[in-house]
Design an enzyme around this catalytic site. Sequence first.
Site, PDB file in Angstrom:
ATOM      1  N   GLN A 139       0.812  -1.215   0.000  1.00  0.00           N
ATOM      2  CA  GLN A 139       0.000   0.000   0.000  1.00  0.00           C
ATOM      3  C   GLN A 139       0.849   1.270   0.000  1.00  0.00           C
ATOM      4  O   GLN A 139       0.656   2.164  -0.828  1.00  0.00           O
ATOM      5  CB  GLN A 139      -0.927   0.001   1.223  1.00  0.00           C
ATOM      6  CG  GLN A 139      -1.948  -1.130   1.218  1.00  0.00           C
ATOM      7  CD  GLN A 139      -2.954  -0.975   2.344  1.00  0.00           C
ATOM      8  OE1 GLN A 139      -3.926  -0.211   2.225  1.00  0.00           O
ATOM      9  NE2 GLN A 139      -2.746  -1.667   3.445  1.00  0.00           N
ATOM     10  N   LEU A 176      13.193  -9.766   1.517  1.00  0.00           N
ATOM     11  CA  LEU A 176      13.512  -9.459   2.915  1.00  0.00           C
ATOM     12  C   LEU A 176      13.783 -10.711   3.750  1.00  0.00           C
ATOM     13  O   LEU A 176      14.217 -10.602   4.887  1.00  0.00           O
ATOM     14  CB  LEU A 176      12.413  -8.622   3.561  1.00  0.00           C
ATOM     15  CG  LEU A 176      12.600  -7.099   3.400  1.00  0.00           C
ATOM     16  CD1 LEU A 176      12.428  -6.669   1.960  1.00  0.00           C
ATOM     17  CD2 LEU A 176      11.650  -6.333   4.307  1.00  0.00           C
ATOM     18  N   ALA A 222       7.210  -5.388   4.586  1.00  0.00           N
ATOM     19  CA  ALA A 222       7.146  -6.040   5.897  1.00  0.00           C
ATOM     20  C   ALA A 222       6.361  -7.336   5.786  1.00  0.00           C
ATOM     21  O   ALA A 222       5.656  -7.582   4.794  1.00  0.00           O
ATOM     22  CB  ALA A 222       6.469  -5.128   6.928  1.00  0.00           C
ATOM     23  N   THR A 244       4.616   0.163  13.884  1.00  0.00           N
ATOM     24  CA  THR A 244       3.204  -0.054  14.168  1.00  0.00           C
ATOM     25  C   THR A 244       2.835   0.246  15.619  1.00  0.00           C
ATOM     26  O   THR A 244       3.675   0.161  16.521  1.00  0.00           O
ATOM     27  CB  THR A 244       2.849  -1.530  13.869  1.00  0.00           C
ATOM     28  OG1 THR A 244       1.519  -1.823  14.296  1.00  0.00           O
ATOM     29  CG2 THR A 244       3.783  -2.481  14.609  1.00  0.00           C
ATOM     30  N   TYR A 269       3.398 -10.532  15.663  1.00  0.00           N
ATOM     31  CA  TYR A 269       3.670  -9.438  14.735  1.00  0.00           C
ATOM     32  C   TYR A 269       4.266  -8.244  15.473  1.00  0.00           C
ATOM     33  O   TYR A 269       5.278  -7.676  15.063  1.00  0.00           O
ATOM     34  CB  TYR A 269       2.377  -9.044  14.019  1.00  0.00           C
ATOM     35  CG  TYR A 269       2.481  -7.783  13.200  1.00  0.00           C
ATOM     36  CD1 TYR A 269       3.201  -7.756  12.010  1.00  0.00           C
ATOM     37  CD2 TYR A 269       1.855  -6.602  13.624  1.00  0.00           C
ATOM     38  CE1 TYR A 269       3.299  -6.596  11.262  1.00  0.00           C
ATOM     39  CE2 TYR A 269       1.945  -5.446  12.880  1.00  0.00           C
ATOM     40  CZ  TYR A 269       2.670  -5.447  11.703  1.00  0.00           C
ATOM     41  OH  TYR A 269       2.771  -4.284  10.972  1.00  0.00           O
ATOM     42  N   TRP A 323      -3.672   1.151  11.240  1.00  0.00           N
ATOM     43  CA  TRP A 323      -4.891   0.969  10.452  1.00  0.00           C
ATOM     44  C   TRP A 323      -4.769   1.540   9.028  1.00  0.00           C
ATOM     45  O   TRP A 323      -5.556   2.380   8.598  1.00  0.00           O
ATOM     46  CB  TRP A 323      -6.073   1.604  11.173  1.00  0.00           C
ATOM     47  CG  TRP A 323      -6.423   0.988  12.500  1.00  0.00           C
ATOM     48  CD1 TRP A 323      -5.639   0.192  13.284  1.00  0.00           C
ATOM     49  CD2 TRP A 323      -7.652   1.139  13.207  1.00  0.00           C
ATOM     50  NE1 TRP A 323      -6.295  -0.157  14.436  1.00  0.00           N
ATOM     51  CE2 TRP A 323      -7.551   0.418  14.416  1.00  0.00           C
ATOM     52  CE3 TRP A 323      -8.832   1.841  12.970  1.00  0.00           C
ATOM     53  CZ2 TRP A 323      -8.580   0.345  15.356  1.00  0.00           C
ATOM     54  CZ3 TRP A 323      -9.852   1.783  13.900  1.00  0.00           C
ATOM     55  CH2 TRP A 323      -9.735   1.037  15.072  1.00  0.00           C
TER      56      TRP A 323
END
Length: 279
Positions: A10, A31, A54, A95, A119, A144
């Site tokens: 995104q 990664l 990620a 995050t 996570y 979010w």
Amino acid sequence: MILVFGATGQVATELQRQAEVTALGRDRADLSDPQGCAAVIADLKPHVVINAAAYTGVDRAEEDEALALVVNAAAPGAMAGACAHLDIPFLHISTDYVFDGSGTQPWQETDPVAPQNAYGRTKLAGEQAIRASGARHIILRCSWVFSAQGANFVKTMLRLSETRDALNVVEDQIGGPTPAADIAATLLALAEHMQTGAAGGTYHYAGEPHASWAGFAREIFSRAGRDVTVTGIPSSDYPTPATRPLNSRLDCARLASDFGITPADWKAGLAAVLKDLGA
């Protein structure tokens, strides 16, 4: 040159829409191979590196934490080490899941971290590796994320509304929906600041006003003209493999104070995303 790890996610997609960047997909920078990622930086010698890739499968990470740790911690640490060697800035997305989700006050950068799922643990390990690398860096904690690309809450709600006229959505998790386009713009602005000598550090960036997932869903359906009744439910009625924080609010005052960057207006961002999707 701005080198971006990630090509189809995104934020990576939005970075490519907004600026001339060199974006690397998994075919050029995987990664799961941290040293390979570091080697790409050493070879290309960019002016700044943005890691927009990620392991984001929150529930999947509960059973695959070892791989998530490589992707979310070892790889960013190796990238940051390569940036330190070249003395170039490294920007990285983290995050709100590094916090335990308790209370109702927005989390500040200096608050104690205590991730409640795999996570969150791997993302926190990534933050720690970056700080230990000696690189000039910015860690940008977001929450979010949504856009017209990839998998996200907005697209899920629109898909469900095609066949449902009523939905139960969690109402006791509160956070700041954040348009990926605004995160990308913020990262590009911060990259400029870092190239002109800004100190960097850890910052929070999220959308306002704060909302529940149920409230977010209602706004999506209202703006998209979908006649769907949303009933708010507690998290206990929607169990998932990974524990979700109830309080995902982020205090973004430090970013505004240091760089004049204010929280995203997620409702305006939602309108833009719905227009992109033709919804």
